[in-house]
Motif scaffolding. Structure first.
Motif, PDB file in Angstrom:
ATOM      1  N   GLY A  33     113.115  13.769 -32.777  1.00  6.83           N
ATOM      2  CA  GLY A  33     114.275  13.535 -31.932  1.00  6.83           C
ATOM      3  C   GLY A  33     115.103  12.367 -32.417  1.00  6.83           C
ATOM      4  N   GLU A  34     114.435  11.302 -32.827  1.00  5.41           N
ATOM      5  CA  GLU A  34     115.132  10.116 -33.319  1.00  5.41           C
ATOM      6  C   GLU A  34     115.850  10.411 -34.638  1.00  5.41           C
ATOM      7  OE1 GLU A  34     112.034   7.246 -33.589  1.00  5.41           O
ATOM      8  OE2 GLU A  34     112.007   6.826 -31.431  1.00  5.41           O
ATOM      9  N   VAL A  35     115.185  11.131 -35.527  1.00  4.01           N
ATOM     10  CA  VAL A  35     115.763  11.406 -36.842  1.00  4.01           C
ATOM     11  C   VAL A  35     116.961  12.348 -36.740  1.00  4.01           C
ATOM     12  CG1 VAL A  35     115.327  12.583 -39.039  1.00  4.01           C
ATOM     13  CG2 VAL A  35     113.697  10.905 -38.175  1.00  4.01           C
ATOM     14  N   LEU A  36     116.878  13.355 -35.899  1.00  4.71           N
ATOM     15  CA  LEU A  36     118.016  14.269 -35.740  1.00  4.71           C
ATOM     16  C   LEU A  36     119.238  13.516 -35.229  1.00  4.71           C
ATOM     17  CD1 LEU A  36     116.381  17.493 -34.230  1.00  4.71           C
ATOM     18  CD2 LEU A  36     116.908  16.972 -36.620  1.00  4.71           C
ATOM     19  N   ALA A  40     122.788  12.990 -37.205  1.00  2.00           N
ATOM     20  CA  ALA A  40     124.015  13.474 -36.562  1.00  2.00           C
ATOM     21  C   ALA A  40     125.082  12.404 -36.487  1.00  2.00           C
ATOM     22  CB  ALA A  40     123.699  13.994 -35.167  1.00  2.00           C
ATOM     23  N   GLU A  41     124.697  11.128 -36.537  1.00  2.00           N
ATOM     24  CA  GLU A  41     125.628  10.000 -36.524  1.00  2.00           C
ATOM     25  C   GLU A  41     126.616  10.069 -35.358  1.00  2.00           C
ATOM     26  OE1 GLU A  41     127.241  10.265 -40.509  1.00  2.00           O
ATOM     27  OE2 GLU A  41     125.781   8.782 -41.224  1.00  2.00           O
ATOM     28  N   GLY A  42     126.113  10.405 -34.172  1.00  2.00           N
ATOM     29  CA  GLY A  42     126.943  10.402 -32.982  1.00  2.00           C
ATOM     30  C   GLY A  42     127.764  11.650 -32.746  1.00  2.00           C
ATOM     31  N   ASP A  43     127.688  12.628 -33.629  1.00  2.00           N
ATOM     32  CA  ASP A  43     128.452  13.870 -33.480  1.00  2.00           C
ATOM     33  C   ASP A  43     127.606  14.881 -32.707  1.00  2.00           C
ATOM     34  OD1 ASP A  43     129.598  16.463 -33.939  1.00  2.00           O
ATOM     35  OD2 ASP A  43     130.721  15.615 -35.622  1.00  2.00           O
ATOM     36  N   LEU A  47     124.557  17.398 -33.954  1.00  2.00           N
ATOM     37  CA  LEU A  47     123.218  17.268 -33.374  1.00  2.00           C
ATOM     38  C   LEU A  47     122.710  18.616 -32.877  1.00  2.00           C
ATOM     39  CD1 LEU A  47     120.824  15.577 -32.429  1.00  2.00           C
ATOM     40  CD2 LEU A  47     122.097  15.074 -30.327  1.00  2.00           C
ATOM     41  N   GLN A  48     123.554  19.372 -32.220  1.00  2.00           N
ATOM     42  CA  GLN A  48     123.157  20.697 -31.745  1.00  2.00           C
ATOM     43  C   GLN A  48     122.845  21.621 -32.917  1.00  2.00           C
ATOM     44  OE1 GLN A  48     122.472  21.799 -28.725  1.00  2.00           O
ATOM     45  NE2 GLN A  48     122.990  19.850 -27.730  1.00  2.00           N
ATOM     46  N   ALA A  49     123.630  21.524 -33.980  1.00  2.00           N
ATOM     47  CA  ALA A  49     123.397  22.355 -35.163  1.00  2.00           C
ATOM     48  C   ALA A  49     122.079  21.993 -35.838  1.00  2.00           C
ATOM     49  CB  ALA A  49     124.557  22.206 -36.141  1.00  2.00           C
ATOM     50  N   LEU A  50     121.797  20.702 -35.913  1.00  3.21           N
ATOM     51  CA  LEU A  50     120.532  20.250 -36.502  1.00  3.21           C
ATOM     52  C   LEU A  50     119.349  20.737 -35.674  1.00  3.21           C
ATOM     53  CD1 LEU A  50     121.493  16.584 -37.449  1.00  3.21           C
ATOM     54  CD2 LEU A  50     120.748  18.355 -39.060  1.00  3.21           C
TER      55      LEU A  50
END
Length: 238
Positions: A33-36, A40-43, A47-50
């Motif tokens: 969870g932390e790595v995703l 995502a860098e706030g996007d 994040l949803q795609a990852l």
């Protein structure tokens, strides 16, 4: 006093790492969870795609059972996530995963030092084979204070191949001088047990990873709650 485990017909034990030595959910669901979110860098869309690529439930903070990352190699995980990060190379993502995972907060499934020291004192050769990197494996075993108890440590990048292929398991048998049929492969995934069967080893499934009994019992000689039950099973074979 901890009872020593005698080797009997078994001369060596090869462990998977994640989900076997360390509780998968308590360790890797949190890290993922932390790595995703870092990647995502706030996007929110990224994040949803990852999360979709990784088959990771952001609400429950856990991998879904079908996630390709659970039993895959670090390289395969990076390639999976790269689909959602077209501006970043697989190599860059792979390095990020390697470095962040090497310092993940580990949750051992049982007190590892006492268990592994007892097994080694009983004459068993011990090893670890993980589809993580060798760097990550050595880092985690060092953090847990058990690195020196293993006679063999390999990752998918150690030159022997990756599970479910039998190559790295056979490399372990050669390294410790024990015939495959006198070795035990211990793991929490079907990848571990398929590799063990292909290598001609006895196979033990443990329930400290995402897979349940039904998935493991078709490939295992026995399915145990965790590796703390392993000494008694080995002793029963004597």
């Amino acid at each position: 006093m901890t009872k020593r485990v005698t080797s009997g017909p078994i001369g060596a034990v090869l462990f998977d790492k994640d989900g076997t030595l360390f509780d998968f959910g308590a360790t890797w669901n949190v890290w993922a969870g932390e790595v995703l979110r870092e990647l995502a860098e706030g996007d929110a869309a990224v994040l949803q795609a990852l999360a979709g690529a990784a088959h990771y439930d952001l609400v429950a903070s856990e991998f879904l059972p079908e996630s390709p990352i659970i039993a895959g190699t670090n390289r395969e995980a990076a390639a999976c996530l790269a689909v959602a990060l077209p501006k970043r190379s697989v190599e860059e993502i792979e390095r990020h995963l390697m470095l962040t995972s090497s310092v993940a907060p580990l949750v051992p499934v049982v007190p590892l030092v006492a268990l592994l020291a007892s097994m080694a004192a009983g004459g068993l050769k011990l090893g670890v084979m993980t589809n993580d990197t060798e760097y990550g494996a050595l880092s985690h075993l060092g953090q847990a204070g058990v690195a020196e108890l293993f006679d063999f440590v390999a990752g998918f990048d150690s030159g022997h191949g990756a599970k479910p292929a039998p190559g790295p398991l056979l490399a372990f048998a050669r390294a410790v001088g024990v015939a495959p049929e006198r070795c035990v492969m211990v793991g929490d995934s079907t990848h571990d047990l398929v590799a063990g069967r292909a290598a001609g080893m006895r196979c033990v499934g443990v329930l400290t990873g995402p897979a349940g009994t039904e998935a493991l019992e078709v490939l295992a000689d026995v399915v145990l709650p965790d590796i703390g039950h392993l000494p008694k099973w080995i002793e029963s074979l004597s």
